[in-house]
Design a protein around this motif. Structure first.
Motif, short mmCIF file in Angstrom:
data_model
loop_
_atom_site.label_atom_id
_atom_site.label_comp_id
_atom_site.label_asym_id
_atom_site.label_seq_id
_atom_site.Cartn_x
_atom_site.Cartn_y
_atom_site.Cartn_z
N ALA A 127 0.84 -1.20 0.00
CA ALA A 127 0.00 0.00 0.00
C ALA A 127 0.88 1.25 0.00
CB ALA A 127 -0.92 -0.01 1.22
N PRO A 128 0.45 2.29 -0.70
CA PRO A 128 1.24 3.53 -0.67
C PRO A 128 1.16 4.19 0.70
CG PRO A 128 -0.80 3.85 -1.91
CD PRO A 128 -0.74 2.40 -1.53
N GLY A 129 2.23 4.83 1.07
CA GLY A 129 2.23 5.57 2.33
C GLY A 129 3.40 5.22 3.22
N ARG A 130 3.53 6.02 4.26
CA ARG A 130 4.63 5.87 5.19
C ARG A 130 4.48 4.64 6.11
NH1 ARG A 130 8.77 8.82 4.77
NH2 ARG A 130 8.91 11.05 5.00
N LEU A 131 3.26 4.29 6.41
CA LEU A 131 3.04 3.15 7.31
C LEU A 131 3.57 1.86 6.71
CD1 LEU A 131 1.88 2.08 9.96
CD2 LEU A 131 -0.29 1.73 8.77
N SER A 132 3.33 1.66 5.43
CA SER A 132 3.84 0.44 4.78
C SER A 132 5.36 0.44 4.72
CB SER A 132 3.24 0.28 3.39
OG SER A 132 3.56 1.38 2.58
N ALA A 133 5.96 1.59 4.49
CA ALA A 133 7.43 1.69 4.47
C ALA A 133 7.99 1.42 5.87
CB ALA A 133 7.87 3.06 3.98
N LEU A 134 7.35 1.96 6.87
CA LEU A 134 7.79 1.74 8.25
C LEU A 134 7.67 0.27 8.62
CD1 LEU A 134 8.62 2.88 11.05
CD2 LEU A 134 6.18 3.11 11.52
N LEU A 135 6.55 -0.34 8.28
CA LEU A 135 6.34 -1.75 8.60
C LEU A 135 7.36 -2.63 7.87
CD1 LEU A 135 4.64 -3.79 10.14
CD2 LEU A 135 3.06 -3.83 8.20
N SER A 136 7.65 -2.32 6.62
CA SER A 136 8.65 -3.08 5.87
C SER A 136 10.01 -3.00 6.52
CB SER A 136 8.74 -2.58 4.43
OG SER A 136 7.55 -2.82 3.74
N CYS A 137 10.41 -1.79 6.90
CA CYS A 137 11.72 -1.61 7.54
C CYS A 137 11.79 -2.32 8.88
CB CYS A 137 12.01 -0.12 7.71
SG CYS A 137 12.40 0.71 6.17
N VAL A 138 10.73 -2.24 9.65
CA VAL A 138 10.71 -2.91 10.95
C VAL A 138 10.76 -4.43 10.78
CG1 VAL A 138 9.27 -3.37 12.98
CG2 VAL A 138 9.59 -1.03 12.20
N ALA A 173 24.13 -1.83 14.31
CA ALA A 173 24.18 -1.15 13.00
C ALA A 173 22.79 -1.15 12.34
CB ALA A 173 25.20 -1.83 12.10
N ILE A 174 22.06 -2.25 12.48
CA ILE A 174 20.71 -2.33 11.92
C ILE A 174 19.80 -1.30 12.60
CG2 ILE A 174 18.65 -3.79 11.79
CD1 ILE A 174 20.64 -6.18 11.45
N LEU A 175 19.89 -1.22 13.91
CA LEU A 175 19.04 -0.26 14.65
C LEU A 175 19.37 1.18 14.28
CD1 LEU A 175 18.90 -1.98 18.14
CD2 LEU A 175 17.13 -1.93 16.36
N VAL A 176 20.63 1.46 14.03
CA VAL A 176 21.03 2.81 13.61
C VAL A 176 20.54 3.10 12.19
CG1 VAL A 176 23.03 4.24 13.03
CG2 VAL A 176 22.99 2.98 15.19
N ALA A 177 20.55 2.09 11.33
CA ALA A 177 20.20 2.29 9.92
C ALA A 177 18.71 2.39 9.67
CB ALA A 177 20.79 1.15 9.08
N VAL A 178 17.88 1.80 10.52
CA VAL A 178 16.44 1.77 10.28
C VAL A 178 15.83 3.15 10.07
CG1 VAL A 178 14.20 1.21 11.36
CG2 VAL A 178 15.99 -0.49 11.23
N PRO A 179 16.10 4.13 10.94
CA PRO A 179 15.48 5.44 10.70
C PRO A 179 15.87 6.08 9.35
CG PRO A 179 16.40 5.34 12.92
CD PRO A 179 16.85 4.11 12.19
N PHE A 180 17.06 5.78 8.87
CA PHE A 180 17.49 6.33 7.59
C PHE A 180 16.87 5.60 6.40
CE2 PHE A 180 20.96 7.32 10.55
CZ PHE A 180 20.93 8.71 10.45
N ALA A 181 16.40 4.38 6.62
CA ALA A 181 15.83 3.58 5.55
C ALA A 181 14.38 3.93 5.25
CB ALA A 181 15.94 2.09 5.89
N ILE A 182 13.75 4.58 6.18
CA ILE A 182 12.31 4.91 6.01
C ILE A 182 12.11 6.04 5.08
CG2 ILE A 182 10.20 5.60 7.18
CD1 ILE A 182 11.25 4.10 9.63
#
Length: 182
Positions: A127-138, A173-182
């Motif tokens: 689905a388009p939107g930030r929630l789907s991107a956040l869920l994917s990254c998490v 490193a993964i925890l640091v990278a997650v906010p940048f991946a969204i």
């Protein structure tokens, strides 16, 4: 932790740390193949593209990348993480097969999260939107972090290795990278 209690028994009875049974590798290959077929059926594609996708998922993603990771961990543990034993003790080394076994054990929970979980969540994740991107990254962060934690448990189970917490560093490193991946 339960996955690595058997290693002491293997060492005592068969004088090797790794499993001598390839069944778990075969089961993982079949499951990865079935998941790839499910993705091909769900998202379409030609027969040849589907065959390529299944072979790529099994041979490249699971076996080849796993062999590379196992080789890197095997070299790292044998070169830098072994304890210096007594002069009269038998020298202990990590077997390459054990390193690959650790990869297989670590891969399975990640497979469940990233292949199976992602498949069932795909309508939400696409689905388009930030929630789907956040869920994917998490989802990827949890899956990859769990892989590295299981990797740590596998090498931490060997009594002749020290400083195995090194295998937990990629989680930071993964925890640091997650906010940048969204």
């Amino acid at each position: 932790r339960t996955a690595y209690k058997q290693t002491q028994f293997n060492k005592q009875t068969k004088n090797q740390w790794a499993r001598d049974d390839p069944a778990f590798v075969v089961v993982n290959c079949v499951l990865v193949g079935v998941a790839a077929v499910a993705y091909c059926l769900a998202f379409g594609g030609s027969l040849w593209h589907s065959i390529y996708t299944v072979l790529s998922a099994v041979v490249v993603d699971y076996l080849l990348v796993g062999a590379l990771i196992a080789s890197a961990c095997w070299a790292l543990t044998n070169r830098y993480l072994r304890t210096q034993g007594h002069s009269h003790a038998v020298e202990q080394r990590v077997e390459w097969l054990y390193a690959f076994d650790v990869h297989c054990n670590s891969y399975f929970p990640m497979f469940l999260m990233l292949y199976v979980g992602q498949y069932f969540l795909s309508p939400l994740l696409l689905a388009p939107g930030r929630l789907s991107a956040l869920l994917s990254c998490v989802l990827y962060a949890v899956g990859l972090s769990h892989y590295h934690y299981m990797n740590f448990l596998g090498y931490n189970a060997l009594p002749f290795l020290e400083r195995t917490e090194l295998f937990l560093f990629p989680i930071a490193a993964i925890l640091v990278a997650v906010p940048f991946a969204i």
